[in-house]
Design a protein around this motif. Structure first.
Motif, mmCIF file in Angstrom:
data_model
loop_
_atom_site.group_PDB
_atom_site.id
_atom_site.type_symbol
_atom_site.label_atom_id
_atom_site.label_comp_id
_atom_site.label_asym_id
_atom_site.label_seq_id
_atom_site.Cartn_x
_atom_site.Cartn_y
_atom_site.Cartn_z
ATOM 1 N N UNK A 1 0.919 -1.237 0.148
ATOM 2 C CA UNK A 1 0.157 0.159 -0.061
ATOM 3 C C UNK A 1 0.628 1.207 -0.057
ATOM 4 N N UNK A 2 1.921 1.216 0.585
ATOM 5 C CA UNK A 2 2.953 2.440 0.768
ATOM 6 C C UNK A 2 3.435 2.631 -0.582
ATOM 7 N N UNK A 3 3.890 1.688 -1.698
ATOM 8 C CA UNK A 3 4.191 1.824 -2.855
ATOM 9 C C UNK A 3 3.312 2.637 -4.021
ATOM 10 N N UNK A 4 1.833 2.471 -3.480
ATOM 11 C CA UNK A 4 0.810 3.298 -4.287
ATOM 12 C C UNK A 4 1.156 4.825 -3.782
ATOM 13 N N UNK A 5 1.207 5.031 -2.653
ATOM 14 C CA UNK A 5 1.048 6.328 -2.125
ATOM 15 C C UNK A 5 2.582 7.038 -2.639
ATOM 16 N N UNK A 6 3.514 6.539 -2.847
ATOM 17 C CA UNK A 6 4.742 6.867 -3.296
ATOM 18 C C UNK A 6 4.452 6.951 -4.841
ATOM 19 N N UNK A 7 3.800 6.197 -5.602
ATOM 20 C CA UNK A 7 3.737 6.273 -7.114
ATOM 21 C C UNK A 7 2.552 7.331 -7.419
#
Length: 48
Positions: A1-7
């Motif tokens: 889920x963190x990678x989605x916010x980063x992207x």
């Protein structure tokens, strides 16, 4: 889920960069001459 916010953050940064460069191009006069490019092909090149 963190990678989605980063992207999402990176994509917003890229989009804002392109938007800022578009506004810079408009303010610096890149799009003011809209007549010359359309008739440039009608004129022959000058011989050197």
């Amino acid at each position: 889920m963190t990678i989605i916010f980063l992207l999402i953050g990176i994509s917003l940064l890229v989009a804002l960069t392109f938007l800022a460069s578009f506004f810079w191009a408009v303010r610096s006069g890149q799009y003011e001459d809209d007549y010359t490019p359309s008739v440039r092909i009608l004129f022959e090149d000058e011989a050197e």
